[in-house]
Scaffold this motif. Sequence first.
Motif, PDB file in Angstrom:
ATOM      1  N   ILE A  80       0.836  -1.198   0.000  1.00 24.97           N
ATOM      2  CA  ILE A  80       0.000   0.000   0.000  1.00 24.97           C
ATOM      3  C   ILE A  80       0.875   1.255   0.000  1.00 24.97           C
ATOM      4  O   ILE A  80       0.616   2.227  -0.728  1.00 24.97           O
ATOM      5  CB  ILE A  80      -0.949   0.009   1.215  1.00 24.97           C
ATOM      6  CG1 ILE A  80      -2.010  -1.088   1.087  1.00 24.97           C
ATOM      7  CG2 ILE A  80      -1.617   1.379   1.381  1.00 24.97           C
ATOM      8  CD1 ILE A  80      -3.031  -0.863  -0.008  1.00 24.97           C
ATOM      9  N   GLY A  81       1.926   1.245   0.807  1.00 28.06           N
ATOM     10  CA  GLY A  81       2.828   2.391   0.849  1.00 28.06           C
ATOM     11  C   GLY A  81       3.477   2.661  -0.502  1.00 28.06           C
ATOM     12  O   GLY A  81       3.574   3.819  -0.941  1.00 28.06           O
ATOM     13  N   ARG A  82       3.922   1.618  -1.183  1.00 30.74           N
ATOM     14  CA  ARG A  82       4.540   1.799  -2.495  1.00 30.74           C
ATOM     15  C   ARG A  82       3.531   2.310  -3.522  1.00 30.74           C
ATOM     16  O   ARG A  82       3.847   3.177  -4.355  1.00 30.74           O
ATOM     17  CB  ARG A  82       5.131   0.474  -2.964  1.00 30.74           C
ATOM     18  CG  ARG A  82       6.380   0.051  -2.204  1.00 30.74           C
ATOM     19  CD  ARG A  82       6.810  -1.327  -2.647  1.00 30.74           C
ATOM     20  NE  ARG A  82       8.032  -1.757  -1.956  1.00 30.74           N
ATOM     21  CZ  ARG A  82       8.430  -3.012  -1.880  1.00 30.74           C
ATOM     22  NH1 ARG A  82       7.708  -3.977  -2.452  1.00 30.74           N
ATOM     23  NH2 ARG A  82       9.542  -3.326  -1.242  1.00 30.74           N
ATOM     24  N   LEU A  83       2.316   1.772  -3.474  1.00 31.36           N
ATOM     25  CA  LEU A  83       1.289   2.213  -4.421  1.00 31.36           C
ATOM     26  C   LEU A  83       0.937   3.679  -4.194  1.00 31.36           C
ATOM     27  O   LEU A  83       0.742   4.443  -5.154  1.00 31.36           O
ATOM     28  CB  LEU A  83       0.040   1.329  -4.288  1.00 31.36           C
ATOM     29  CG  LEU A  83       0.185  -0.116  -4.776  1.00 31.36           C
ATOM     30  CD1 LEU A  83      -1.034  -0.944  -4.381  1.00 31.36           C
ATOM     31  CD2 LEU A  83       0.376  -0.162  -6.297  1.00 31.36           C
ATOM     32  N   ARG A  84       0.833   4.065  -2.934  1.00 32.66           N
ATOM     33  CA  ARG A  84       0.557   5.474  -2.648  1.00 32.66           C
ATOM     34  C   ARG A  84       1.660   6.365  -3.206  1.00 32.66           C
ATOM     35  O   ARG A  84       1.386   7.428  -3.779  1.00 32.66           O
ATOM     36  CB  ARG A  84       0.415   5.680  -1.141  1.00 32.66           C
ATOM     37  CG  ARG A  84      -0.920   5.219  -0.579  1.00 32.66           C
ATOM     38  CD  ARG A  84      -0.906   5.240   0.933  1.00 32.66           C
ATOM     39  NE  ARG A  84      -2.238   4.966   1.493  1.00 32.66           N
ATOM     40  CZ  ARG A  84      -2.453   4.573   2.737  1.00 32.66           C
ATOM     41  NH1 ARG A  84      -1.421   4.393   3.570  1.00 32.66           N
ATOM     42  NH2 ARG A  84      -3.675   4.348   3.157  1.00 32.66           N
ATOM     43  N   GLY A  91      -3.300  12.044  -8.316  1.00 36.07           N
ATOM     44  CA  GLY A  91      -4.606  12.262  -7.704  1.00 36.07           C
ATOM     45  C   GLY A  91      -5.326  11.015  -7.255  1.00 36.07           C
ATOM     46  O   GLY A  91      -6.515  11.058  -6.945  1.00 36.07           O
ATOM     47  N   VAL A  92      -4.627   9.880  -7.217  1.00 30.74           N
ATOM     48  CA  VAL A  92      -5.255   8.636  -6.772  1.00 30.74           C
ATOM     49  C   VAL A  92      -5.012   8.481  -5.281  1.00 30.74           C
ATOM     50  O   VAL A  92      -3.854   8.396  -4.847  1.00 30.74           O
ATOM     51  CB  VAL A  92      -4.683   7.424  -7.532  1.00 30.74           C
ATOM     52  CG1 VAL A  92      -5.355   6.137  -7.044  1.00 30.74           C
ATOM     53  CG2 VAL A  92      -4.892   7.602  -9.023  1.00 30.74           C
ATOM     54  N   ARG A  93      -6.091   8.468  -4.515  1.00 31.39           N
ATOM     55  CA  ARG A  93      -5.980   8.382  -3.061  1.00 31.39           C
ATOM     56  C   ARG A  93      -6.374   6.987  -2.588  1.00 31.39           C
ATOM     57  O   ARG A  93      -7.489   6.536  -2.839  1.00 31.39           O
ATOM     58  CB  ARG A  93      -6.877   9.423  -2.399  1.00 31.39           C
ATOM     59  CG  ARG A  93      -6.458  10.871  -2.693  1.00 31.39           C
ATOM     60  CD  ARG A  93      -7.377  11.842  -1.977  1.00 31.39           C
ATOM     61  NE  ARG A  93      -8.746  11.752  -2.481  1.00 31.39           N
ATOM     62  CZ  ARG A  93      -9.825  12.001  -1.745  1.00 31.39           C
ATOM     63  NH1 ARG A  93      -9.704  12.306  -0.461  1.00 31.39           N
ATOM     64  NH2 ARG A  93     -11.028  11.935  -2.285  1.00 31.39           N
ATOM     65  N   ILE A  94      -5.454   6.332  -1.894  1.00 27.69           N
ATOM     66  CA  ILE A  94      -5.744   5.043  -1.268  1.00 27.69           C
ATOM     67  C   ILE A  94      -5.850   5.305   0.231  1.00 27.69           C
ATOM     68  O   ILE A  94      -4.863   5.618   0.891  1.00 27.69           O
ATOM     69  CB  ILE A  94      -4.654   4.003  -1.560  1.00 27.69           C
ATOM     70  CG1 ILE A  94      -4.485   3.818  -3.062  1.00 27.69           C
ATOM     71  CG2 ILE A  94      -5.003   2.673  -0.899  1.00 27.69           C
ATOM     72  CD1 ILE A  94      -3.394   2.842  -3.446  1.00 27.69           C
ATOM     73  N   SER A  95      -7.068   5.199   0.738  1.00 28.17           N
ATOM     74  CA  SER A  95      -7.324   5.557   2.139  1.00 28.17           C
ATOM     75  C   SER A  95      -7.383   4.322   3.017  1.00 28.17           C
ATOM     76  O   SER A  95      -7.787   3.233   2.575  1.00 28.17           O
ATOM     77  CB  SER A  95      -8.642   6.326   2.253  1.00 28.17           C
ATOM     78  OG  SER A  95      -8.605   7.506   1.473  1.00 28.17           O
TER      79      SER A  95
END
Length: 464
Positions: A80-84, A91-95
Amino acid sequence: MTTGGPGQPVLFGMDFRLLGPFEARHRGRPVEVGSRRQERCLLGVLLLDTGRVVPTERLIDLLWNGRPPASARGAVQTYIGRLRGSLTPYGVRISTRGEGYLVEADGHRVDVDEFGDLVRAAGVAADPGERVRLLDRGLALWRGPLLADAADGELRDRLHGTVEELRLVAVELRAEAQLALGQHARAIAELMPLAARHPTREQLVAVLMTALYRGARQADALRLYRTTRQVLVDELGVEPGPRLREVHRRILRGDDRLDRPGRPVYEVRVRDESLPWSVGGHPALDFCNTFAGWGHEPPLPGAEWLRGYRTLAVWAGHVGLLDDVSVSRLLHLARRDPDQAEAVLVEARGLRQALYGCLTGPDDRRAFDAVARHAEAAAKELAFRPESDGRGRWWPELAAGLRMPLHAVAWSAAQLLADPRRLTLRTCPDERCGWLFLDESGLRRWCSLGTCGRSPDRPRCHSA
């Protein structure tokens, strides 16, 4: 414009392609996302449910196929950290939400969602030319299996089995529209290889048989029916359903209605009554399915077709609950006593609602008791008679008069509730459909109705 951090502008408009190898693009240019297969797979899972939380436990289960290492949770956090890091500038937000993650719905395009919208829009389009146009656009999005380079076959089915099912529905819908436009040659070319790969898909076979017949290939159409029937009997132990048998009968009779462009392929007409095709695999389920799908307008499948007593009687004969002599007698009695016929129809609709309730809610004792009362009343009006093959069968007595189809359905419902196959019953996951079908293979996730699904402005409904 929002920001990815203090004073950091963000660019919008990411385009995610999951139908084939995973791709991410911004303004037409590729964006490198996820150096590892599992990272791309994780993002794909989140994008399939954009705007909805996917629990961490489900992510772990999917990524490691139910056999996660002790370090799985930490690995997910790392991914998740790498994707963020890769996606935040676009503008892609992974919450993080509770015990899960979600990709925020910020206007990014996901081809799976676009495909579903196009198929469902085509399903309600009245003009066959418009249906072909919409479906051509949708099917052009396919570059291969879902997440072809990030998921194996088992994971792909678990991720979104309905996507592949919807693709087949789209091909069938397009072929039906092509037949309405007189384009039988194109339909044959597209359906032939699919029929070879999906020999038990009766709807596809019915459309292909119709196309072959219109192309002056009657022998090929009949040969296809024989092959399909043999596969159904050998592999599943069932005979072809009413719709496929109806197309077969019409071809044998040289019925000119099969040659008329514009008539819906799925329409079954018996004694001038328009009946829906069977997707349930059991008469009691098909009876219930006249209650589901009320979001559609006639004559689409799923619409309320139980318009009058005559339709009820003809349908009961068509699915084999009554013989032809009984149906003819009932039609005569209904003309003589329309008020009593209407009263029986109202009672039949009540039985339909109760049966649908107890099949979809096994703990609904009130619904079960209502069905039981109808079945017990039917049992008093049944006779056990021999069939031509030597077997015996329970038939409603003629003395039951206009209540014969009601008794026939109630008895069929009782047999279904006592049948072990009842445990394989599934409900189409689309909120506007709800059709019931037997799934003895444990693999189907969709009812295969080409017109089920939401309109583009309705919220999505995913299968479990």
